[in-house]
Every structure is written in C-alpha cells, then in structure tokens.
Design a protein around this motif. Structure first.
Motif, short mmCIF file in Angstrom:
data_model
loop_
_atom_site.label_atom_id
_atom_site.label_comp_id
_atom_site.label_asym_id
_atom_site.label_seq_id
_atom_site.Cartn_x
_atom_site.Cartn_y
_atom_site.Cartn_z
N ASN A 4 8.75 6.00 -20.83
CA ASN A 4 7.71 5.34 -19.96
C ASN A 4 6.40 5.86 -19.68
OD1 ASN A 4 9.29 3.22 -18.06
ND2 ASN A 4 10.76 4.60 -18.90
N GLY A 5 6.08 6.68 -21.06
CA GLY A 5 4.83 6.88 -21.23
C GLY A 5 4.32 8.57 -20.74
N LEU A 6 5.15 8.94 -20.02
CA LEU A 6 4.90 10.54 -19.43
C LEU A 6 4.39 11.34 -20.66
CD1 LEU A 6 6.10 8.99 -16.88
CD2 LEU A 6 6.63 11.34 -16.36
N THR A 7 3.53 11.95 -20.38
CA THR A 7 3.06 13.29 -21.44
C THR A 7 3.90 14.57 -21.13
OG1 THR A 7 1.44 14.21 -19.98
CG2 THR A 7 0.54 12.50 -21.20
N PRO A 8 4.15 15.27 -22.37
CA PRO A 8 4.73 16.49 -22.16
C PRO A 8 4.30 17.26 -20.94
CG PRO A 8 3.95 16.14 -24.39
CD PRO A 8 3.44 15.15 -23.67
N ALA A 9 2.89 17.08 -20.62
CA ALA A 9 2.41 18.22 -19.54
C ALA A 9 3.30 17.54 -18.27
CB ALA A 9 1.12 18.14 -19.33
N GLU A 10 3.20 16.05 -18.09
CA GLU A 10 3.64 15.49 -16.92
C GLU A 10 5.13 15.65 -16.84
OE1 GLU A 10 0.47 12.20 -16.44
OE2 GLU A 10 2.07 11.71 -17.91
N ILE A 11 5.71 15.76 -17.81
CA ILE A 11 7.44 15.66 -18.02
C ILE A 11 7.80 17.05 -17.32
CG2 ILE A 11 9.41 15.92 -19.54
CD1 ILE A 11 8.12 13.58 -21.17
N ALA A 12 6.92 18.08 -17.73
CA ALA A 12 7.07 19.40 -17.41
C ALA A 12 7.27 19.76 -15.86
CB ALA A 12 6.32 20.54 -18.15
#
Length: 336
Positions: free
Chosen positions: A161-169
């Motif tokens: 769904n397009g989240l970046t690694p930083a957002e997933i963290a």
C-alpha cells in the motif's frame, strides 16, 4: 525491543540450533536400523495432523512419542534441528531463517495454511479512525509473536500500500498473549488486534469490531507452514520418514473430504483418549486445515514469498537460499 536486535537474536538462535544439530551423534545413524518411534511436541487442547494420522491408522507400526507441548513454531523447529524431537512445524518464514542460519533440516510437508474459512485478520474497534494502511502509522498492533506470520503479513500489507521503510518502522507490532488480545483491543491498550481461529469467532460474537484486512485478502489461499526433519534423520530413516509424511498427507485429505462434524468428533475423542486434562471446547470451532495443495505437497512459491520478505528486511542476503533447497517432496507418497 528494536526490530534489528530482535531479528539478530532469531538468527543467533538458529545458529545455535545448527551447531548443536551438527554435533549431536544420533543413535539411528550408527545402528543401521530405522527408528519406528517419532518424538514430537504437541499443542494443548489441539490435535495435530500427525496425531490425527496416527489415530486413523496411517502410520502402520510407526508410533508417536509425545515429549511435551509447545506454544511456538520457531521453538518447535529449533527443537527438531537440535534433535530434541524428530520433527517440528512452523511458519515458512521461520523455516527459511533457520535453514539460512545453517541448520541441516528440510521441510517435508505443509501442515497449515490460509483459506476462506481459516485466516488471521487485523481488527480494530468500530469507532477506530483506522481505515487504510497509512492510518496505521504510529499505531500499536497486537500479535502472538514477532518475526513470524503476523508481522510478515503486516509488513507486506504496508509495503503493497505504498508505505516507505521509514513509515513502516513507525508501525509498532507488540506481543500480546492470544487469549488477551481481544481484551487489549477493547481496552484500547492496542489499536489493532490480530485474531484468528476460535479467538476470532469469540471476538466477532461480542460485536463492536471490524476488519481492516486479512492474510487471505492479501494473498489468497496458500499453505503457510511446514514440518521439518533433519537431513541426518532422513538419510538414516528413509522408510520411516516416508511413512510419516505420507500418513500426514492422507490425514490432510481425510480432513478435507470428511464432514466437519466428524472431524471435530474424532479430534475430541483423540484429546480425551490421551488423558492430559485438556479443554476440548476450542475444537468445536475447527473449520479447515487451510492446506492449499493436495496432500500437503510443497512448491517453490510457498517459500519464495518469505525469502523476498526476509531479504527486504535484511534478515538474509539476496541469493543466500533457493526455494528448492529448503524442501523435498520425495517422501510424500500421499494422494495427488
């Protein structure tokens, strides 16, 4: 615990298991005679496919020896790798990590999975503002264990769904004992609860919750976990291994083709006969094994999904393992 530290610990545990497996001198390796008894760990209040296969008479003169119960797939396969038991089962991502760490084991048959009847869902309260993947940023997600199936499903959902690694963290997975997960959600100690099986049925009956997504919606029907056996055991006991794997394959198809009520009744009988003072209430909610393939045969695709996930998280290196090196169907002479 930070994610990187947690994954490092899992890899170290796999290395320890591999070292112990390599150094253990098995009795069967030197005797030239195959064992006809398989040590294993069970699950309290549940009937595993090997237990069902034995009760149905599919093992012939091969018998199971229960050495205790487990509550963790990764622990179960590490016990198999170190020779404490003769087979163990876990989610396929844990199998990949254990073998990548050097443990000399092979997956031999799938034993659980996801379908329309059996799945894990990510649930929130009805009045929760969470509607989409992006709404999970900064939120707490309660699940039974970290570094396994539920965390993988969460990460894949967020990635797709397009989240970046930083957002997933910034999405925080937390370990909550399964029996406490619903309560933690309703008391707003967590924002999202991962629920499945009887605990999901119970939570839905109580009302007031709704699903954000499920592993079935995310990936469709798929086999999710396999039993593993050491390469040493397979070499020393090929006939016993074939009997075991084929018996489990037959049990899978028996459960698939037999009316649900009969499967439940048989499971209740098995639990009562073994006399461990277990509650059989949860067995009434059984719906399916979830195994996707006939006879539990394994395919490359079932492992490639987890290899890709583990590589993306830095748990293993690209090219470190190939799907075909992780499993064998050679001992499965079950239904096709």
């Amino acid at each position: 615990m930070p994610r990187t530290t947690r994954r490092q610990l899992l890899v170290l545990a796999g290395l320890a298991a591999a070292a112990a497996a390599c150094g253990r001198a098995t009795a069967e390796a030197g005797s030239g005679q195959e064992t006809r008894k398989l040590r294993y760990q069970g699950w309290a209040g549940q009937v595993t496919l090997p237990e069902l296969a034995q009760d149905l008479g599919y093992f012939g003169d091969v018998t199971l020896e229960w050495v205790g119960n487990t509550i963790s797939g990764p622990q179960d396969i590490q016990s198999a790798a170190t020779g404490q038991v003769d087979f163990g089962g876990a989610f396929n991502g844990a199998v990949v990590k254990l073998i990548a760490a050097g443990a000399p084991v092979k997956a031999v048959i799938s034993y659980y999975g996801v379908d329309q009847q059996v799945f894990n869902g990510f649930y929130v309260l009805n009045d929760s503002p969470i509607q989409s993947a992006r709404d999970l940023i900064g939120k707490k997600v309660g699940m039974n264990t970290l570094g396994a199936h539920s965390e993988a499903m969460l990460d894949i959902y967020l990635q797709r769904n397009g989240l970046t690694p930083a957002e997933i963290a910034k999405v925080e997975p937390l370990v909550i004992p399964p029996v406490n997960t619903e309560q933690a959600l309703r008391q707003k100690q967590i924002d999202v609860a991962v629920l499945g099986g009887v605990l999901l049925d119970k939570a839905l009956a109580g009302g007031g919750i709704r699903q954000v997504f499920s592993d079935f919606q995310l990936l469709g029907a798929f086999s999710a976990g396999t039993f593993v056996v050491t390469e040493r055991f397979l070499k020393a006991n090929p006939t016993t291994a074939r009997t075991f794997v084929t018996g489990v394959a037959k049990a899978i198809e028996w459960a698939r083709s037999t009316p649900r009520e009969q499967v439940i009744a048989r499971s209740v009988e098995i639990v009562k006969k073994r006399g461990r003072n277990e509650d059989v209430a949860a067995l009434q909610y059984w719906k399916s094994t979830g195994v996707a393939e006939t006879g539990g045969r394994i395919s490359d695709a079932e492992f490639q999904l987890w290899i890709d996930w583990l590589v993306s998280h830095g748990d293993i290196k690209s090219g470190q393992v190939r799907p075909g090196s992780l499993y064998t169907n050679d001992f499965n002479a079950g239904p096709r």
